[in-house]
Write a protein that holds these residues in place. Structure first.
Motif, mmCIF file in Angstrom:
data_model
loop_
_atom_site.group_PDB
_atom_site.id
_atom_site.type_symbol
_atom_site.label_atom_id
_atom_site.label_comp_id
_atom_site.label_asym_id
_atom_site.label_seq_id
_atom_site.Cartn_x
_atom_site.Cartn_y
_atom_site.Cartn_z
ATOM 1 N N ARG A 119 0.829 -1.201 0.000
ATOM 2 C CA ARG A 119 0.000 0.000 0.000
ATOM 3 C C ARG A 119 0.872 1.264 0.000
ATOM 4 O O ARG A 119 0.626 2.207 -0.757
ATOM 5 N N LEU A 120 1.919 1.299 0.837
ATOM 6 C CA LEU A 120 2.821 2.448 0.880
ATOM 7 C C LEU A 120 3.594 2.608 -0.426
ATOM 8 O O LEU A 120 3.775 3.719 -0.932
ATOM 9 N N MET A 121 4.061 1.495 -0.980
ATOM 10 C CA MET A 121 4.829 1.542 -2.214
ATOM 11 C C MET A 121 3.964 2.051 -3.374
ATOM 12 O O MET A 121 4.393 2.906 -4.152
ATOM 13 N N LEU A 122 2.731 1.562 -3.474
ATOM 14 C CA LEU A 122 1.855 2.001 -4.554
ATOM 15 C C LEU A 122 1.434 3.453 -4.367
ATOM 16 O O LEU A 122 1.277 4.184 -5.348
ATOM 17 N N GLY A 123 1.284 3.895 -3.129
ATOM 18 C CA GLY A 123 0.990 5.303 -2.879
ATOM 19 C C GLY A 123 2.134 6.198 -3.329
ATOM 20 O O GLY A 123 1.916 7.267 -3.915
ATOM 21 N N GLY A 124 3.367 5.767 -3.065
ATOM 22 C CA GLY A 124 4.527 6.528 -3.524
ATOM 23 C C GLY A 124 4.643 6.545 -5.034
ATOM 24 O O GLY A 124 4.967 7.576 -5.645
ATOM 25 N N LEU A 125 4.375 5.400 -5.672
ATOM 26 C CA LEU A 125 4.408 5.350 -7.139
ATOM 27 C C LEU A 125 3.318 6.237 -7.736
ATOM 28 O O LEU A 125 3.541 6.906 -8.747
ATOM 29 N N ALA A 126 2.134 6.239 -7.119
ATOM 30 C CA ALA A 126 1.048 7.087 -7.611
ATOM 31 C C ALA A 126 1.426 8.565 -7.490
ATOM 32 O O ALA A 126 1.156 9.359 -8.398
ATOM 33 N N ALA A 127 2.068 8.930 -6.381
ATOM 34 C CA ALA A 127 2.504 10.320 -6.210
ATOM 35 C C ALA A 127 3.504 10.700 -7.293
ATOM 36 O O ALA A 127 3.436 11.803 -7.864
ATOM 37 N N GLN A 128 4.445 9.810 -7.598
ATOM 38 C CA GLN A 128 5.423 10.083 -8.654
ATOM 39 C C GLN A 128 4.754 10.158 -10.025
ATOM 40 O O GLN A 128 5.128 10.983 -10.864
ATOM 41 N N LEU A 129 3.748 9.311 -10.258
ATOM 42 C CA LEU A 129 3.026 9.342 -11.526
ATOM 43 C C LEU A 129 2.308 10.672 -11.704
ATOM 44 O O LEU A 129 2.350 11.271 -12.781
#
Length: 127
Positions: A18-28
């Motif tokens: 969940r944390l990793m995908l949230g960080g990837l979404a922020a970068q996207l």
């Protein structure tokens, strides 16, 4: 948030994923394009499209936009990214019914042979 996948996770557990995908979404949302592995890109796509849908719903409902922003802030803790999502990215896809992202496969990574991909937001004129 979309229903979690069954089977093995991308990282060590559901909280890490969940944390990793949230960080990837922020970068996207910040760069509008992210180079990552195919598995992470495929896991990121439903989450990113769900968050864009929140931003689209805020365009019509001004009274509930604080609530919608707080729901997105649970996934992406960076307020600047959430502001960009609601002020720029959400209005861009107001007329679109879905399919806000594209995954382009790049081949294998040189070091370990992991399949790589680019996930990017579509432009206004594409579709």
């Amino acid at each position: 948030m979309p229903r979690p996948r069954r089977g093995p996770r991308l990282g060590s557990g559901p909280a890490h994923e969940r944390l990793m995908l949230g960080g990837l979404a922020a970068q996207l949302f910040t760069h509008e394009k992210v180079r990552t592995t195919e598995a992470k890109a495929k896991a990121l796509r439903p989450l990113a499209e769900h968050l864009i849908t929140f931003a689209k719903r805020a365009q019509g409902e001004d009274a509930n936009s604080v609530h919608l922003r707080r729901q997105v802030l649970r996934t992406i803790p960076d307020r600047d990214v959430v502001h960009k999502l609601f002020s720029e990215i959400g209005p861009r896809y107001e007329e679109r019914e879905g399919g806000y992202t594209r995954i382009l496969k790049l081949g294998q990574r040189k070091g370990d042979g992991a399949p790589m991909a680019i996930i990017e937001l579509l432009g206004e004129d594409e579709g």
